[in-house]
Design a protein around this motif. Structure first.
Motif, PDB file in Angstrom:
ATOM      1  N   TYR A  97      28.096  22.833  74.537  1.00 18.72           N
ATOM      2  CA  TYR A  97      27.321  24.008  74.918  1.00 18.72           C
ATOM      3  C   TYR A  97      26.665  24.641  73.710  1.00 18.72           C
ATOM      4  O   TYR A  97      27.186  24.580  72.600  1.00 18.72           O
ATOM      5  N   ASP A  98      25.532  25.291  73.958  1.00 20.25           N
ATOM      6  CA  ASP A  98      24.871  26.019  72.875  1.00 20.25           C
ATOM      7  C   ASP A  98      25.570  27.369  72.675  1.00 20.25           C
ATOM      8  O   ASP A  98      26.507  27.714  73.401  1.00 20.25           O
ATOM      9  N   ALA A  99      25.125  28.130  71.693  1.00 24.07           N
ATOM     10  CA  ALA A  99      25.788  29.396  71.349  1.00 24.07           C
ATOM     11  C   ALA A  99      25.754  30.386  72.504  1.00 24.07           C
ATOM     12  O   ALA A  99      26.730  31.104  72.736  1.00 24.07           O
ATOM     13  N   ARG A 100      24.655  30.421  73.236  1.00 20.64           N
ATOM     14  CA  ARG A 100      24.539  31.356  74.364  1.00 20.64           C
ATOM     15  C   ARG A 100      25.551  31.018  75.472  1.00 20.64           C
ATOM     16  O   ARG A 100      26.208  31.890  76.020  1.00 20.64           O
ATOM     17  N   GLN A 101      25.658  29.749  75.796  1.00 18.52           N
ATOM     18  CA  GLN A 101      26.604  29.325  76.827  1.00 18.52           C
ATOM     19  C   GLN A 101      28.035  29.591  76.389  1.00 18.52           C
ATOM     20  O   GLN A 101      28.852  30.059  77.178  1.00 18.52           O
ATOM     21  N   ARG A 102      28.358  29.295  75.125  1.00 19.36           N
ATOM     22  CA  ARG A 102      29.721  29.546  74.635  1.00 19.36           C
ATOM     23  C   ARG A 102      30.052  31.032  74.642  1.00 19.36           C
ATOM     24  O   ARG A 102      31.161  31.425  74.981  1.00 19.36           O
ATOM     25  N   ALA A 103      29.084  31.882  74.297  1.00 21.55           N
ATOM     26  CA  ALA A 103      29.321  33.334  74.324  1.00 21.55           C
ATOM     27  C   ALA A 103      29.594  33.814  75.749  1.00 21.55           C
ATOM     28  O   ALA A 103      30.498  34.623  75.975  1.00 21.55           O
ATOM     29  N   ALA A 104      28.832  33.313  76.715  1.00 16.71           N
ATOM     30  CA  ALA A 104      29.043  33.704  78.117  1.00 16.71           C
ATOM     31  C   ALA A 104      30.404  33.225  78.610  1.00 16.71           C
ATOM     32  O   ALA A 104      31.126  33.968  79.290  1.00 16.71           O
ATOM     33  N   LEU A 105      30.763  31.991  78.276  1.00 17.75           N
ATOM     34  CA  LEU A 105      32.069  31.469  78.690  1.00 17.75           C
ATOM     35  C   LEU A 105      33.210  32.240  78.028  1.00 17.75           C
ATOM     36  O   LEU A 105      34.209  32.546  78.676  1.00 17.75           O
ATOM     37  N   ARG A 106      33.062  32.561  76.758  1.00 20.44           N
ATOM     38  CA  ARG A 106      34.098  33.333  76.066  1.00 20.44           C
ATOM     39  C   ARG A 106      34.277  34.703  76.727  1.00 20.44           C
ATOM     40  O   ARG A 106      35.388  35.176  76.914  1.00 20.44           O
ATOM     41  N   TYR A 107      33.170  35.307  77.117  1.00 18.95           N
ATOM     42  CA  TYR A 107      33.209  36.619  77.768  1.00 18.95           C
ATOM     43  C   TYR A 107      33.991  36.562  79.087  1.00 18.95           C
ATOM     44  O   TYR A 107      34.888  37.359  79.308  1.00 18.95           O
ATOM     45  N   ALA A 119      34.528  42.299  69.590  1.00 23.81           N
ATOM     46  CA  ALA A 119      33.854  41.166  68.963  1.00 23.81           C
ATOM     47  C   ALA A 119      33.249  40.240  70.018  1.00 23.81           C
ATOM     48  O   ALA A 119      32.124  39.751  69.860  1.00 23.81           O
ATOM     49  N   GLY A 120      33.979  40.000  71.090  1.00 24.29           N
ATOM     50  CA  GLY A 120      33.474  39.162  72.161  1.00 24.29           C
ATOM     51  C   GLY A 120      32.254  39.762  72.830  1.00 24.29           C
ATOM     52  O   GLY A 120      31.274  39.066  73.135  1.00 24.29           O
ATOM     53  N   PHE A 121      32.284  41.077  73.043  1.00 18.35           N
ATOM     54  CA  PHE A 121      31.153  41.759  73.670  1.00 18.35           C
ATOM     55  C   PHE A 121      29.939  41.741  72.740  1.00 18.35           C
ATOM     56  O   PHE A 121      28.814  41.507  73.179  1.00 18.35           O
ATOM     57  N   GLU A 122      30.149  41.963  71.459  1.00 17.31           N
ATOM     58  CA  GLU A 122      29.038  41.954  70.501  1.00 17.31           C
ATOM     59  C   GLU A 122      28.419  40.563  70.398  1.00 17.31           C
ATOM     60  O   GLU A 122      27.201  40.423  70.279  1.00 17.31           O
ATOM     61  N   GLN A 123      29.269  39.557  70.457  1.00 18.17           N
ATOM     62  CA  GLN A 123      28.753  38.188  70.397  1.00 18.17           C
ATOM     63  C   GLN A 123      27.905  37.894  71.645  1.00 18.17           C
ATOM     64  O   GLN A 123      26.854  37.282  71.550  1.00 18.17           O
ATOM     65  N   LEU A 124      28.363  38.351  72.800  1.00 18.09           N
ATOM     66  CA  LEU A 124      27.584  38.172  74.021  1.00 18.09           C
ATOM     67  C   LEU A 124      26.262  38.936  73.929  1.00 18.09           C
ATOM     68  O   LEU A 124      25.214  38.408  74.275  1.00 18.09           O
ATOM     69  N   ARG A 125      26.319  40.156  73.438  1.00 20.14           N
ATOM     70  CA  ARG A 125      25.103  40.977  73.331  1.00 20.14           C
ATOM     71  C   ARG A 125      24.088  40.323  72.391  1.00 20.14           C
ATOM     72  O   ARG A 125      22.887  40.373  72.636  1.00 20.14           O
ATOM     73  N   SER A 126      24.553  39.719  71.318  1.00 19.76           N
ATOM     74  CA  SER A 126      23.642  39.099  70.366  1.00 19.76           C
ATOM     75  C   SER A 126      22.924  37.888  70.962  1.00 19.76           C
ATOM     76  O   SER A 126      21.863  37.503  70.476  1.00 19.76           O
ATOM     77  N   GLN A 127      23.489  37.316  71.999  1.00 18.00           N
ATOM     78  CA  GLN A 127      22.861  36.160  72.646  1.00 18.00           C
ATOM     79  C   GLN A 127      21.943  36.593  73.754  1.00 18.00           C
ATOM     80  O   GLN A 127      21.194  35.882  74.299  1.00 18.00           O
TER      81      GLN A 127
END
Length: 127
Positions: A97-107, A119-127
């Protein structure tokens, strides 16, 4: 009347009525009115590409342990074409998965575990 329409739409989309929905909405018809806006939002209102939406739906179903929902979301992805289904069973650490997909899955994984970190929310927001 609305329940018949809903079941007809399910038969048209999936080839049969969903038994859990038929049982739940028959016993609690008012619930259908509350869930229809959610279905509309999922189909038309989200600004996510369909492949990402399918990935999230399948992952949430797996995390919740609902095999019915998992099968339903995999079937919906397959109806939209083979390009929607290739890697629907990974985790946020999966390198496919790309960074956007990984951020959504992590969320969604953090939500399922009981809470989202800053940190998880900020990573999602950055994507």
């Amino acid at each position: 009347m609305l329940l018949r329409l809903f079941n007809w739409l399910m038969r048209r989309r999936l080839g049969k009525e969903m038994t859990p929905a038929r049982v739940i909405y028959t016993r609690l018809p008012g619930l259908l009115w509350r869930t229809l806006p959610m279905y509309h939002l999922l189909e038309r209102g989200l600004g996510l590409e369909r492949s990402l939406r399918h990935l999230i739906e399948v992952r949430v179903s797996v995390l919740n342990g609902c095999t019915f929902c998992e099968d339903l979301h995999r079937a919906n992805a397959a109806l939209e074409g083979p390009e929607q289904t290739p890697a629907l069973d990974g985790t946020s650490r999966d390198e496919r998965y790309d960074a956007r997909q990984r951020a959504a899955l992590r969320y969604v994984e953090e939500i399922a575990q009981g809470g989202v970190s800053d940190a998880g929310f900020e990573q999602l927001r950055s994507q």
